[in-house]
Design a protein around this motif. Structure first.
Motif, short mmCIF file in Angstrom:
data_model
loop_
_atom_site.label_atom_id
_atom_site.label_comp_id
_atom_site.label_asym_id
_atom_site.label_seq_id
_atom_site.Cartn_x
_atom_site.Cartn_y
_atom_site.Cartn_z
N LEU A 186 0.85 -1.19 0.00
CA LEU A 186 0.00 0.00 0.00
C LEU A 186 0.88 1.25 0.00
N THR A 187 0.64 2.15 -0.97
CA THR A 187 1.37 3.42 -1.04
C THR A 187 0.42 4.55 -0.69
N LEU A 188 0.85 5.43 0.21
CA LEU A 188 0.02 6.56 0.63
C LEU A 188 0.57 7.85 0.04
N VAL A 189 -0.29 8.63 -0.60
CA VAL A 189 0.12 9.92 -1.17
C VAL A 189 -0.29 11.03 -0.20
N LEU A 190 0.70 11.76 0.31
CA LEU A 190 0.47 12.76 1.35
C LEU A 190 1.20 14.06 1.01
N PRO A 191 0.76 15.19 1.61
CA PRO A 191 1.48 16.45 1.37
C PRO A 191 2.95 16.29 1.76
N LYS A 192 3.86 16.79 0.93
CA LYS A 192 5.28 16.51 1.19
C LYS A 192 5.93 17.59 2.03
N LYS A 193 6.98 17.20 2.75
CA LYS A 193 7.83 18.16 3.43
C LYS A 193 8.82 18.72 2.43
N GLU A 194 9.36 19.89 2.73
CA GLU A 194 10.25 20.56 1.80
C GLU A 194 11.51 19.76 1.48
N GLY A 233 8.00 14.44 -8.99
CA GLY A 233 7.54 14.90 -10.31
C GLY A 233 6.98 16.32 -10.24
N GLY A 234 7.52 17.13 -9.32
CA GLY A 234 7.07 18.51 -9.20
C GLY A 234 5.78 18.67 -8.40
N LEU A 235 5.22 17.58 -7.89
CA LEU A 235 3.97 17.66 -7.11
C LEU A 235 4.25 18.11 -5.68
N SER A 236 3.22 18.61 -5.02
CA SER A 236 3.39 19.03 -3.62
C SER A 236 3.10 17.85 -2.68
N THR A 237 2.86 16.68 -3.27
CA THR A 237 2.62 15.48 -2.46
C THR A 237 3.74 14.47 -2.69
N VAL A 238 3.88 13.56 -1.72
CA VAL A 238 4.88 12.49 -1.85
C VAL A 238 4.19 11.14 -1.62
N ALA A 239 4.58 10.15 -2.40
CA ALA A 239 4.02 8.80 -2.26
C ALA A 239 4.97 7.97 -1.41
N ILE A 267 2.41 -7.79 -8.50
CA ILE A 267 1.99 -6.55 -9.16
C ILE A 267 2.21 -5.37 -8.22
N GLU A 268 2.29 -4.18 -8.83
CA GLU A 268 2.66 -2.98 -8.09
C GLU A 268 1.66 -2.66 -6.98
N SER A 269 2.12 -1.86 -6.02
CA SER A 269 1.31 -1.53 -4.85
C SER A 269 0.03 -0.76 -5.22
N THR A 270 -0.94 -0.84 -4.33
CA THR A 270 -2.13 0.02 -4.42
C THR A 270 -1.70 1.43 -4.04
N VAL A 271 -2.02 2.42 -4.88
CA VAL A 271 -1.67 3.82 -4.56
C VAL A 271 -2.95 4.53 -4.11
N VAL A 272 -2.89 5.09 -2.90
CA VAL A 272 -4.05 5.75 -2.31
C VAL A 272 -3.72 7.19 -1.93
N GLY A 273 -4.54 8.12 -2.41
CA GLY A 273 -4.41 9.52 -1.99
C GLY A 273 -5.59 9.87 -1.10
N PHE A 274 -5.64 11.12 -0.66
CA PHE A 274 -6.74 11.55 0.22
C PHE A 274 -7.35 12.82 -0.34
N GLU A 275 -8.64 12.77 -0.57
CA GLU A 275 -9.35 13.96 -1.03
C GLU A 275 -10.49 14.20 -0.07
N ASN A 276 -10.53 15.40 0.49
CA ASN A 276 -11.47 15.73 1.57
C ASN A 276 -11.38 14.67 2.67
N ALA A 277 -10.14 14.32 3.01
CA ALA A 277 -9.83 13.37 4.10
C ALA A 277 -10.21 11.92 3.80
N LEU A 278 -10.88 11.68 2.66
CA LEU A 278 -11.26 10.30 2.34
C LEU A 278 -10.26 9.66 1.37
N PRO A 279 -9.96 8.38 1.58
CA PRO A 279 -9.05 7.70 0.64
C PRO A 279 -9.63 7.61 -0.77
N VAL A 280 -8.77 7.76 -1.75
CA VAL A 280 -9.10 7.60 -3.18
C VAL A 280 -8.06 6.66 -3.77
#
Ligand code: AMP
Ligand code: MG
Length: 308
Positions: A87-95, A103-109, A169-182
């Protein structure tokens, strides 16, 4: 290809080199996630475009705080339940996480792999490892050390051979939109498993730049509908019972004779690699029932085929 120990791999990684490493999902091409030189080498070796962000691998939950600026409660719950694991979690990244890594995103997986040797190596290195799949961009993912060698020999500083990847097979990638997993990319942690922990946001946005329409592809053309009459020199990637016209195929591999999706996932890339090396004109395969791991396998098959 040079096979190396994890001690040697850690040494190379500390000098900003890049090495292929086993994980339970697929083999990864690892470098120091916090070092731009190392990360640039990963992109170069794979010929991966810079917009396609890398997954950062950690060995302990505590390391997440060094990478993520914010960890929503649902992310904590999922990590508690599924880490270490696919399981991969996409979260806001630290500097401190370089833009090149994300990839230039403000999030990190971020993912904590289950395979012990992978976590041992991360600890030995002393920093998190960016590790996309150890293949050339858009090609078949590697599930053993030979697959890595076929595509990346001469491009990387070594390979740690950890045998065959258990999940395949590759991990499940999950982000959070309005605090809910996507779910951005389906994997072995399935929709149903996540739904037991939290509500999900079902609107799969296009927030995941790596989810291209062609990906994970063999060189031989792939068709996802079985033919009435089998064309000459065709291969079949079957799942469960063979079709009535099976003896018309020049080569058959069965993902799982008992139609077991877990076994099918573990066999998927290995069998595609084998079929791809048979000199066939075409490979035929069928999609699996769309539940559980079937979703993830179908996602890879559709991308392996590319736009029909
Ligand atoms: P892989 O090549 O298996 O390492 O896959 C990495 C994939 O994870 C990328 O292609 C993206 O689809 C996804 N990913 C990585 N980082 C992010 C991120 N910050 N936001 C959304 N998706 C991400
Ligand atoms: Mg990949």
């Amino acid at each position: 290809m040079i096979h190396i120990s994890i001690e040697k791999a850690a040494e190379i990684l500390k000098r900003n080199g890049i090495v292929a490493i086993p994980t339970e999902t697929v083999y990864g091409l690892a470098g120091n996630a916090l070092n731009e030189t190392a990360v640039a080498k990963i992109f170069a070796a794979k010929e991966r475009p810079f917009f396609d962000p890398l997954i950062v691998h950690i060995a302990e939950f505590g390391e997440l705080e060094n990478l993520a600026a914010e960890i929503p409660q649902n992310a904590k719950l999922l990590a508690e339940k599924f880490w270490p694991g696919p399981l991969t979690l996409v979260l806001p990244k630290k500097e401190r996480v370089p833009d090149l890594t994300t990839g230039g995103l403000s999030t990190v997986a971020v993912r904590m792999p289950k395979k012990q040797i992978t976590r041992d190596l991360i600890k030995l290195a002393g920093f998190p490892l960016a590790a996309p799949s150890a293949n050339m961009f858009q090609h078949l993912s590697p599930t053993n050390a030979e697959h890595v060698a076929e595509q990346l020999s001469g491009r990387i500083d070594g390979i740690v051979d950890g045998g065959v990847c258990e999940i395949g097979i590759e991990s499940t990638v999950v982000g959070f939109e309005n605090a809910l997993p996507v779910i951005y990319r389906p994997g072995a942690v399935t929709y149903e498993m996540i739904a037991e922990i939290s509500q999900l946001d079902k609107s799969v946005g296009n927030a995941s730049p790596g989810m291209l329409e062609k990906h994970y592809s063999p060189n031989t053309s792939l068709c996802l509908e079985l033919p009435g009459e089998v064309p000459p020199n065709s291969g079949l990637l079957a799942f469960g019972e063979l079709p009535a016209n099976a003896n018309g195929f020049a080569k058959i591999f069965n993902l799982s004779q008992n139609a077991n999706p877990t076994e099918a996932a573990a066999n998927l890339y290995g069998m595609l690699h084998k079929l791809d090396s048979c000199g066939l004109d075409k490979i035929f395969a069928t999609l699996l029932p769309e539940t559980g791991l079937g979703n993830a396998i179908n996602d890879r098959l559709l991308k392996a085929r590319g736009i029909a």
